[in-house]
Design an enzyme around this catalytic site. Structure first.
Site, PDB file in Angstrom:
ATOM      1  N   ASP A  73       5.174   4.100  16.929  1.00 34.44           N
ATOM      2  CA  ASP A  73       3.829   3.744  16.454  1.00 34.44           C
ATOM      3  C   ASP A  73       3.639   4.053  14.972  1.00 34.44           C
ATOM      4  OD1 ASP A  73       4.002   6.496  17.359  1.00 34.44           O
ATOM      5  OD2 ASP A  73       1.872   6.650  16.889  1.00 34.44           O
ATOM      6  N   ASN A  74       4.642   4.647  14.335  1.00 34.51           N
ATOM      7  CA  ASN A  74       4.546   4.954  12.906  1.00 34.51           C
ATOM      8  C   ASN A  74       5.355   3.987  12.054  1.00 34.51           C
ATOM      9  OD1 ASN A  74       2.910   7.142  13.430  1.00 34.51           O
ATOM     10  ND2 ASN A  74       4.602   8.593  13.521  1.00 34.51           N
ATOM     11  N   ASP A  83       2.473   5.618   7.510  1.00 31.54           N
ATOM     12  CA  ASP A  83       2.294   6.801   8.354  1.00 31.54           C
ATOM     13  C   ASP A  83       3.363   7.854   8.134  1.00 31.54           C
ATOM     14  OD1 ASP A  83       1.105   8.447  10.147  1.00 31.54           O
ATOM     15  OD2 ASP A  83       1.029   7.003  11.777  1.00 31.54           O
TER      16      ASP A  83
END
Length: 462
Positions: A73-74, A83
């Site tokens: 998710d980064n 991120d």
């Protein structure tokens, strides 16, 4: 929902792929979005995501940058760096470098970044399998390896100034350079930056001719960028505290399954134990022994580098272009943690000048302002007993970096030429900006980070 998201993403961020595969027409004729007719479009898009991701991480590796939290998710689907809270540029090169203090297992270490990015691409294939069968997507994964190697070696050849000739042995030259850097604890950024000062050797230079690498002071400068024994012990030590390491070792001997339940594989534990043994071995090395070992290792590699540059010269390579490319590929300044820490502490005390100064510096990372003088100053301080160090001292470098005379190097480029001696100085002086630029350069310099920098720890819990 998945087709809707895919169509929006491809149409807006990959418009060429959408147009090439008639996305608008498909959307009208096959509105479900998971029909076989969509597979070519989705496959082309997924291939481009993989390619961009490989290119992105190759860029990270080429400048010694670590993301720190490479969870799926980064990562950006369009191949952008996002991120990266606990990110960091390496100081002394260490392939096992971990910039996130909470990454106990080293999952996202510098050397693991390419494989983790590839793994994340594989997880993306799993996430979209309802629209694009996973078997089809996985067939595109090999492009990651091809693209990563292509971009990485292109960047590395530029960093070394190898522009006219491509040799199969260039991979080994780069690999051995990184090995020497790791063995000696050489500063990643400063080592690469100074290679543009290596004089272009004569095409007839003999293999044993020390002048092919020593002239210009490159060897002595690099030796001054190597870590001392205590620093090597610090960066070579395991990330896990000794007591925890002992406990994990007992668990592995008793039941490897318990070790896995705690999130550590036997391979990771063995790697940590090897680090511990290596750190103990380093504690017995004297400063004199390390200095001699560093000089041998760098002398040997620089001789090979000189011979490789001689081949470039024989092929008609322009030495001015070589220096220009190296100095526009190897940053002189990066946002090091210790620099940021000083700016943060000053800001917390109400002084934002440090942050403003640092911003000015990192927005012009390839500047050559004051570089010749500081290079000579480093030689004077680090090599008083050498020929180049004595030359620098005689010129006043030890007292005033800006007044120093630089040993011959950088292919003998004259001042005010791209990549030549302080080529920005005249322009800055004309604009009345030279004083400000030189102030920043003097403040941060080009030397090794302060000793306390090695103790900085940036963490992230997610």
């Amino acid at each position: 929902m998945l087709p809707t998201m895919l169509h929006f993403t491809i149409k807006n961020y990959f418009p060429d792929i959408w147009s090439e595969h008639n996305g608008d027409q498909l959307q009208s004729s096959h509105p479900q979005g998971n029909e076989p007719e969509w597979h070519k479009l989705y496959g082309a898009w997924y291939r481009e995501v993989v390619r961009r991701t490989a290119s992105m991480v190759a860029g990270w590796q080429s400048v010694g940058w670590c993301h720190g939290v490479l969870n799926t998710d980064n990562m950006s689907i369009v191949g952008l760096t996002i991120d990266y809270g606990p990110f960091g540029f390496m100081d002394a090169f260490n392939p096992d470098h971990i910039c996130n203090g909470s990454d106990d297992s080293g999952r996202y270490s510098y050397k693991n970044q390419p494989e983790m990015c590839r793994w994340n691409c594989m997880k993306l294939a799993e996430a979209i399998k309802w629209a694009l069968p996973e078997k089809i997507a996985r067939e595109e994964l090999p492009i990651f390896d091809t693209e990563y190697e292509r971009v990485y070696m292109r960047l590395m050849r530029n960093k070394l100034g190898l522009l006219a000739v491509k040799e199969d042995s260039d991979d080994k030259l780069v690999e051995d350079l990184l090995e020497v850097m790791a063995k000696t604890g050489a500063d990643f950024t400063n080592t690469f930056r100074c290679l543009s000062r290596f004089p272009t050797p004569s095409t007839a230079a003999s293999e044993g001719d020390e002048l092919t690498y020593a002239d210009g002071g490159v060897l002595q400068y690099i030796l001054g960028q190597c870590a001392d024994v205590s620093h090597m012990v610090n960066i070579s030590s395991p990330t896990m505290p000794a007591q925890n390491l002992q406990m994990m070792q007992l668990l592995m001997q008793k039941d490897p399954g318990l070790l896995l339940m705690l999130g550590m594989s036997p391979q990771t534990l063995n790697s940590e134990l090897e680090k511990a043994r290596n750190a103990e071995r380093l504690k017995s090395v004297t400063p004199e022994a390390k200095a001699a070992s560093d000089r041998r290792a760098w002398s040997q590699w620089l001789q090979r580098y000189g011979r490789r540059l001689a081949k470039e010269a024989a092929a008609g390579a322009d030495p001015h272009e070589r220096v220009r490319v190296q100095n526009s590929t190897n940053p002189r300044f990066v946002l090091r943690n210790w620099m940021a820490q000083e700016a943060i502490q000053a800001a917390e005390a109400g002084n934002y000048n440090e942050a403003q100064d640092l911003l000015k510096l990192v927005t012009d990372p390839f500047t050559t302002v004051g570089e010749d003088g500081i290079f000579a100053h480093a030689l004077a301080v680090g090599g008083a007993g050498t020929q180049h160090g004595q030359q620098a001292i005689a010129s006043g470098a030890a007292l005033d970096p800006e007044a120093a005379t630089v040993p011959p190097g950088r292919s003998g480029l004259p001042a005010n030429t791209p990549g030549g001696t302080d080529d920005y100085s005249a322009t800055l002086a004309a604009k009345g900006e030279e004083g400000e630029a030189c102030k920043l350069v003097k403040k941060y310099g080009d030397g090794k980070p302060p000793a306390w920098a090695a103790k900085l720890c940036v963490t992230c819990s997610s």
